[in-house]
Design a protein around this motif. Sequence first.
Motif, PDB file in Angstrom:
ATOM      1  N   GLU B  34      55.953 -20.777  43.779  1.00 35.84           N
ATOM      2  CA  GLU B  34      56.327 -20.133  45.044  1.00 35.84           C
ATOM      3  C   GLU B  34      56.053 -21.058  46.225  1.00 35.84           C
ATOM      4  OE1 GLU B  34      57.502 -16.545  45.512  1.00 35.84           O
ATOM      5  OE2 GLU B  34      58.136 -17.375  43.594  1.00 35.84           O
ATOM      6  N   LYS B  36      55.880 -24.253  46.232  1.00 31.18           N
ATOM      7  CA  LYS B  36      56.819 -25.372  46.207  1.00 31.18           C
ATOM      8  C   LYS B  36      58.189 -24.936  46.703  1.00 31.18           C
ATOM      9  CE  LYS B  36      56.969 -28.559  43.134  1.00 31.18           C
ATOM     10  NZ  LYS B  36      57.382 -29.120  41.845  1.00 31.18           N
ATOM     11  N   ALA B  37      58.656 -23.789  46.199  1.00 31.88           N
ATOM     12  CA  ALA B  37      60.013 -23.366  46.531  1.00 31.88           C
ATOM     13  C   ALA B  37      60.125 -22.883  47.976  1.00 31.88           C
ATOM     14  CB  ALA B  37      60.470 -22.270  45.571  1.00 31.88           C
ATOM     15  N   ASN B  38      59.099 -22.230  48.475  1.00 31.96           N
ATOM     16  CA  ASN B  38      59.220 -21.589  49.785  1.00 31.96           C
ATOM     17  C   ASN B  38      58.555 -22.320  50.940  1.00 31.96           C
ATOM     18  OD1 ASN B  38      60.727 -19.514  48.710  1.00 31.96           O
ATOM     19  ND2 ASN B  38      58.924 -18.349  48.143  1.00 31.96           N
TER      20      ASN B  38
END
Lengths: 312, 810
Positions: B34, B36-38
């Motif tokens: 999360e 990393k992605a957000n």
Amino acid sequence: MDLPNPNVQSPKVDLTERDVVLRSASAVPPPPDRKLASVAKLIDVSKCIGCKACQSACLEWNDMREEVGVNVGVYDNPHDLTPNTFTLMRFTEWVNPDSGNLEWLIRKDGCMHCEDPGCLKACPAPGAIVKYSNGIVDFVHENCIGCGYCVKGCPFNIPRISKVDHKAYKCTLCSDRVAVGQGPACAKACPTHCISFGTKEEMLKQAEGRITDLKSRGYANAGVYDPPGVGGTHVIYVLHHADKPEIYAGLPNNPRISPLINLWKGGAKYAGMAIMGITAAVGLLHYVVAGANRVKPEDEENAKKLAKGPAS
Amino acid sequence: MTNSWTDIRNTDLVIIMGGNAAECHPCGFKWVTEAKANRGAKLIVVDPRYTRSAAVSDMYAPIRPGTDIAFLNGLINYCIQNDKVQWDYTKAFTNASYIVKEGFTYQDGLFTGYDETKRDYNRSTWDYDIGPDGYVVSDNTLQNPRCVWNLLKQHVEQYTPEMVERICGTPKEKFSKIAAMVGETSAKDKYMTSMYALGWTQHSKGSQNIRTMAMLQLILGNIGVRGGGMNALRGHSNIQGLTDLGLMSNLIPGYLTIPTEKEVSLDTYMSTRGFKPLKPDQMSYWQNYKKFFVSFQKSMWGPAATAENSFAYDYLPKLDVPSYDVLRAFELMFQGKMNGYFCQGFNPLLSFPNRKKCTVALSKLKYLVIMDPLDTETARFWENHGEHNDVDTASIQTEVIQLPSTCFAEDEGSLVNSGRWLQWHWAGGTPPGEAKSDVWMMAQLYQRLKALYQKEGGAYADPILNLTWNYKDPNEPTPTELAREMNGSVLEDVPDPTDPTKLLLQKGKQMASFATLRDDGKTACACWIYSGCFNEEGNNMARRDTSDPDNTGAYSKWAFSWPVNRRILYNRASADLTGKAWDPTRKLIEWDGTKWAGYDVPDIVPNAKPDVVGPFIMNAEGTARLFARGLMREGPFPVHYEPFESPIANPIAPKIRGNPVARVFKGDMEQFGDAKDFPYAATSYRLTEHFHFWTKHAQINASLQPEFFVEIGEELAKEKGIKSGGWVRVWSNRGSVKAKVVVTKRIVPLTCDGKKVHIVGIPLHWGFTGAAKKGFGPNSLTPYVGDANIETPEYKAFLVDIEPIVGPVS
């Protein structure tokens, strides 16, 4: 940058016979009275940690068991897809020639649910393979004759024939779960949201966001794998190196249905039917011209000898 | 964890070192994904192997097993040399400015006071300079050469990138890249989280591994903030609960300690525990120790614990040694000094080092009781399984009693996760056959023992006879009854001193929290840190509200987080000296002019002025310690010591073998192997497909990773003529195993002190019971030595040799 994860639950779609848009070895069904939204499973390889929860969930949901095998020097277990294992983590150790760094590429393999399904095209058994209007390609086992043509027809080498019941097996995209509003078991079990399920439109949008993130981390060729050669697929990947899908345990670069299948189902089929027709016509002509074949006494003798076999 | 799992999504940089979160904590790892992605967070992985965590990292560097302190001291040195320090935080919230006593020195790997024969130190100089007012002398300008900061700077100076490479084998360029990434989080609005597990604890200097990272996190200002912290990923779903409840031999619940035999009275016991503040106006929270201790005694013995008998202080056992840890227990068994053993929910035959010694030890017992849901190898240690357990059954006289217990999903109760969340769960199935809950078994045992004492008497039966046992069904206390005891209750009315018509505490009510516990016997509480989990509001552990105002990741209404539902420990450190958040986008609590308030329960008295009271309230200083005083056995600063079995001599102190203060039993030192006989550095670990020795009993898991194997790099394989998928023998000075071999690019040889070091990886999931193929575990090979402070065995760094063999005919 904030990209919320898609819901793991899919809308209830009540998948029934009336949603079938293609049926193997049958006339094209009449267009259904409704068109379901096209669905897709997105596998974001850059988020995959290779935990095999998907593989385990798949066995559990389908009530299948894989044999306790052996280690052959790799992490892939079993070592290939089987009639029980519809999905398999494939591990590849790849040294990136640009950076010199090792990358451990982990890809969840299984049926891609092609828009133009080669298996269905190749299948000679009426109604053994169907495609629903949302894109799911499903095997109907009571109609399967175990001929293995679907294996030849598949550009991804996915279906496997059971040695127990001689029928073909592959991922159903959990059509039974989707029909009651549940996402596929693998997506439900995935701890990192590497696997998501939703409409294809949503999934492509999700993929786009992921590709932007990957590009910002230096993966210049990050992209989505939705191969046009089979009309696109309902299982799509986000790859860090979309320009080289083959490095992911041999994911085909430009998959197409074998020309033999097209020949078999296209020209060859009609040529074959023509040959059969001509043969029948010639036979009829022979009957008309030469009359019926009669059995002569010496023919009876010869037949008896043949049936007995050589004298001993 | 100082923070929670869900908080990891708030971070800017994750460093996984001393653990393998993706592989061993896949569900918790989602929060890294999360972040990393957000947030665009980056992930660094430092590990001897390129792991599944490394597979999704932004930066990976290899490291030789057992050299983490050199790497981390290198990072501290980099930050100091390159001014990558959160100065305001370091000056105000750590002991950097405190002056250290004259006489304290460090030379050639040792501090002042070492006694080689005792393998211990006289630690009298390891302390601060105390002024005439009784408080620590400090120099806020950090100019004094004797202040902690300058001593630290001097101490880590030798850990240059070149020295890190020489010790760890980590290429200098990779180390420098990581140092630069880590250094960036010294900014007031950049935070790094440290995720570690047994890769740091299972060393002879495990505690110091963790401490070194904590020191780095402090000088970067990353403790007490959202997205920061020291996050220990616990290996079992309730191992946090086990530790909290004091199941270590020297603890009682809530991290209170068992008295030693020298502490003959409650007063002597208390004299070394209720620490006076070392700085003016500091809270020094352990001043409340007696309230927690007396409430514990009241919970145990109720009316039998009175002020007159020092609240039944004499009922407690007194330790004659620092601890009866597992290594000592098996050593005593090995010597024939321990006759009976209750083994509840673990598998020593495969879990404790030097399996050969464990088998001999178990064979000397008169009886062994196993409480486990599974048929463990320990329960079958006497059974011959060919080469997988080659024992002479007829010669083993140990009586083994197997009591089948329920599995976690078959009973109700709470599990404490790594983030200190007590989460209530309900039974998901009924136990098979004759399986009974552990609570039922313990209750039966107690009832029978009590009856025997009542009938026959015995030496000092009081603690057994007077034990509080107020359960509806004395044969099986319910999880709710036990949870209410943990929370604690009021035993006698306590009037409000300001208004005698009102009651401060009302008899029979559940304690609201530990804040009102008393040392006069009017309150009872079995585990003070859990107080609040089941109060008059009900079972707070069963809360399932997912609301999270402003998306902070706190989820304060989900379950209960000890202490007092606080989600991030030391959270006062998230704000500067005026009480404003260092990072306004990641507010946690702030000072509004009169009190602390925000998204989390303040870890400080709500009206404590921000420029007066320090955030580290459990320490007598009010600050965090870069200099540990006498609290660590190895010394106040971390030093790189080699593992006891190492491929090279310690480059910074060549004469010292291993950790100079680690306890080594007679006979075990002789069993350590040398690099000339055992040239390869081995390490052991878990794989994602399995959970310890449980899942090999589950058919699906067994099929996903069916067979015991070891992993080696391509170069070593070539050198030895070993083919991937073939068979090898791996042996140490203590034992030998046969295994399949995975030859991989993920393990590379490292150059350490000019010598090429190959690494052999050994996973731990196989044995001779269950559904998987029979196999061995690394404990057949590992040395019998533990961490110097808490005795966690050294499973992560040892020496082996390897050769190809012809496999068994299948």
